[in-house]
Design an enzyme around this catalytic site. Structure first.
Site, PDB file in Angstrom:
ATOM      1  N   GLU A  76       7.576  -4.217  28.275  1.00  0.00           N
ATOM      2  CA  GLU A  76       6.542  -4.099  29.312  1.00  0.00           C
ATOM      3  C   GLU A  76       6.957  -4.721  30.640  1.00  0.00           C
ATOM      4  OE1 GLU A  76       1.834  -5.326  29.909  1.00  0.00           O
ATOM      5  OE2 GLU A  76       2.800  -5.565  27.972  1.00  0.00           O
ATOM      6  N   ASP A  77       7.646  -5.865  30.602  1.00  0.00           N
ATOM      7  CA  ASP A  77       7.885  -6.639  31.825  1.00  0.00           C
ATOM      8  C   ASP A  77       9.337  -6.728  32.271  1.00  0.00           C
ATOM      9  OD1 ASP A  77       5.181  -7.168  32.017  1.00  0.00           O
ATOM     10  OD2 ASP A  77       5.304  -9.022  30.868  1.00  0.00           O
TER      11      ASP A  77
END
Length: 719
Positions: A76-77
């Site tokens: 996600e990051d």
């Protein structure tokens, strides 16, 4: 600060054969991809995955789960990909990380709202969780650490995250039986959602800390002495109840903290079930039990595997004391929940016991497949899974659990959808009762059916379970769709005849299917239903289905009318009252009296035939009962400065001068009182109902906070 060495030590203590090299490799990889990233606190981002992995070792999970904790934010990051995780750590870990990862994109052409994102992410998590339960355990560890560090977020984000935690993740931890996580999430959410109440209760309890500790030591010593006299081996511990449970009791019973008597709870942990009942007899012989406060969760365990005996007694100095009695194994299950039964620890597949234990998860999966609207799915989950339980019996003696307040209709749908669909009556304990009667612990329920019976829309006003709500709404929607489809066919056929064509010919030639696709409908029936609902006109559909040369001059328009504007023109102008409806002008707008939305509330509109668009709060029961096809996007036009009526119920002590203080509070907040109804209940309490004019949600929250700070005010509720 937690270090990698602490995680490896914890893991090797309860899992001697664990692959520690895999954990070290995940740590190095996480440090590499998160390099340079910092959290809102200013700390290196890597601290977060380390803490999450540490929490997973507290739950005594396997190394794959711990590795997932270290990697849970990488997809996600960072620039990490699922394929890269498969290559480095295997498919099992990659699937777990992907299950925890939020959805990165949505299929809708428009930008989804924060609530829609939340709902869709929850739906995705449920699907992943059904495949591997470790997904939710990693997510709970992630949420727990995020809540511990929430102080670094902006106030509006603190409130949003805390509310989501209280409504979804704390109850989910409870459903999974992990009590310490549930308690911590509740207390942390309470701190940010009701800071005034949190600080006041904390302050008052701090003043009584020494007094409570002395009482715990005194009662604990008596219990230990009596158990030793009867040669019952047991460990006795005492504690004060956690903040949020105290607050809920105060709100539910309109009490001040001084009036809450059972603040102290004791736990007796012994070595066998028979000893549990012996200890119970000893406690009841020592102190008088409070009637109606005994619960046997050993004979009838909760759905989340929890087992214990609960009793409340009048202890020393007339104080009420709650006592829980359980075995060591029951205590481990009560604290660890699902993790205490972790099948992966032994490397074996889930057996029949696991299947029974997680039947609720299968039901969740069924719901998410049945419900097309993600927000409705989320609301269904909140209502059904996360309520206090009541246990009832079938005529054959089978035990079923329901949310407190459930009715025979809920029971009927739990047996089978067809039983619910054809329910006409019910017997409880052999006597015919109303369908809206609330079930009580120990009731034996029998359902009466008729092949000609069908669900009633009124049932939605009293059923409690998600399954019942789902099935009733599905039936109502089918009725509405069938009716709208019939109306739509009739209107289109009438319009088509004006041009010498028919519904059949336009369908056979494929023109109507193209017209449907032009309006973003998948099928012709969807298009015709939309015409029946009033979302577009038959003339608009004809203009898409026929070539320009076949249309008469009367039907050619330089600009196509917006959706629903034509159908609503028959009901008159009507102001829009500070509401924007997909950029359409001259639309009659009404507000649902059931929920009275105010500017700032999340809202949704739905078409009411012949009456324009009715605006409700997004989670109003009436909206959830309608077909999503009838809903239209609406938003507040904040420039209009519209005031909306809101009803507030204020429960107070019955003392002289308090009503004047309430009135002054409204005045100081700039809020006008339109109506007021104040009455004494005869027990030194008063119930005050005010209808006030509110300009926006911020003003409403401000006046509620001010009211709650007045001495003698027990609760303030919007209704």
């Amino acid at each position: 600060m937690l270090r990698l060495g602490d995680i490896l030590k914890n893991l090797s203590e309860y899992r001697p054969g664990a692959d520690l090299d895999l954990v070290k490799k995940a740590y190095v990889y996480a440090a590499k991809v998160h390099q340079g990233q910092v959290r809102k606190s200013g700390d290196p981002y890597l601290i977060h995955p380390l803490e999450v992995a540490g929490l997973l070792t507290e739950l005594r999970l396997d190394e794959q789960s711990v590795v997932t904790g270290l990697l849970h934010d990488t997809i996600e990051d960072t620039l990490a990909t699922y394929e890269e995780l498969v290559d480095l750590f295997g498919t099992e870990v990659a699937d777990l990380v992907d299950g925890v990862t939020k959805l990165s994109q949505f299929s809708e052409t428009r930008q989804p709202t924060a609530e829609e994102k939340q709902a869709e992410n929850f739906r995705k998590m449920i699907v992943a969780m059904a495949k591997d339960l470790r997904v939710i355990l990693v997510k709970l560890a992630d949420r727990t650490h995020n809540m511990r560090t929430l102080t670094h977020m902006k106030p509006e984000k603190q409130e949003r995250i805390a509310r989501e935690t209280l409504e979804i993740y704390a109850p989910l931890a409870n459903r999974l039986g992990i009590q310490w996580v549930k308690i911590e999430l509740e207390d942390l959410s309470f701190r940010y959602l009701r800071p005034h109440d949190y600080n006041e209760i904390t302050s008052q309890l701090a003043k009584k800390q020494r007094e409570h500790q002395k009482y715990i030591e005194e009662v604990g010593a008596i219990l230990k002495e009596k158990l030793a006299e009867q040669e019952i081996p047991a460990e006795v511990t005492g504690r004060r109840k956690h903040l949020y449970s105290i607050y809920r009791k105060m709100r539910a019973n309109s009490l001040e903290l001084d009036q809450v008597h059972d603040l102290i709870a004791f736990r007796i942990i012994t070595d066998s079930i028979s000893r549990c009942y012996e200890a119970l007899g000893l406690v009841h012989a020592q102190w008088k039990p409070v009637p109606g406060r005994f619960k046997d969760y050993i004979a009838m365990p909760k759905p989340n595997m929890y087992q214990s005996l609960h009793t409340t007694v009048i202890g020393p100095y007339g104080e009420r004391v709650e006592i829980q009695i359980r075995t060591q194994e029951m205590h481990r299950v009560a604290e660890e929940g699902i993790a205490a039964h972790w099948s992966y620890k032994e490397g074996k597949k889930p057996g029949k016991d696991d299947a029974d234990r997680f039947a609720w998860l299968r039901q969740l999966l069924e719901w998410q497949q049945d419900v097309s609207d993600p927000k409705e799915f989320l609301e269904t989950v909140k209502v059904d899974l996360f309520s206090d339980e009541v246990f009832v019996f079938t005529p054959a003696g089978e035990v079923k659990s329901f949310p407190r307040g459930a009715t025979p209709v809920d029971f009927a749908f739990s047996v089978h959808s067809e039983v619910g669909n054809h329910c006409v009556g019910a017997k409880v304990g052999g006597r015919i009762v109303p369908l809206r009667q609330r079930l009580k612990n120990g009731d034996t329920v029998e359902i009466l059916t008729s092949p000609h019976a069908h669900p009633s829309k009124d049932w939605l006003t009293f059923v409690k379970t998600g399954r019942a709500q789902n099935r009733i709404r599905a039936y109502i929607r089918k009725q509405q769709r069938d009716r709208s489809l019939s109306i739509g066919r009739e209107l289109f056929e009438k319009e088509a005849r004006k041009h010498g064509r028919s519904l059949k010919s336009l369908t056979k030639g494929g023109q109507l299917q193209k017209a449907a696709e032009g309006f973003n409908y998948k099928t012709i029936d969807d298009l015709l239903s939309a015409i029946g609902y009033g979302k577009l006109t038959a003339a608009q559909a004809i203009s898409r289905a026929l070539p320009a040369e076949e249309l008469t001059g009367r039907d050619r328009k330089p600009k196509e009318e917006g959706r629903i504007s034509k159908i609503l023109s028959n009901v008159g102008g009507g102001g829009k009252a500070g509401i924007s409806i997909q950029g359409i002008d001259d639309v009659l707008v009404r507000f649902g009296r059931c929920c009275n939305p105010v500017p700032g509330d999340e809202i949704v509109g739905f078409i009411t035939r012949g009456r324009g668009v009715t605006v409700h709060t997004a989670y109003c029961d009436k909206v959830l009962a309608t077909d999503p096809d009838r809903r239209v996007d609406v938003s507040w036009d904040m420039a209009k400065g519209t005031s909306r009526p809101v009803s507030l119920r204020v429960v107070t002590s019955d003392r002289r001068g308090l009503l004047a203080e309430l009135s002054q509070c409204f005045s100081e907040a700039g809020v006008n009182i339109a109506q007021a109804n104040c009455r004494s209940t005869g027990d030194d309490r008063a119930v005050n109902t005010f209808e006030v004019l509110i300009t926006d949600l911020k003003q409403l929250q401000n006046v509620i906070t001010r009211l709650e700070r007045i001495k003698g005010v027990y609760s303030v509720d919007r209704f």
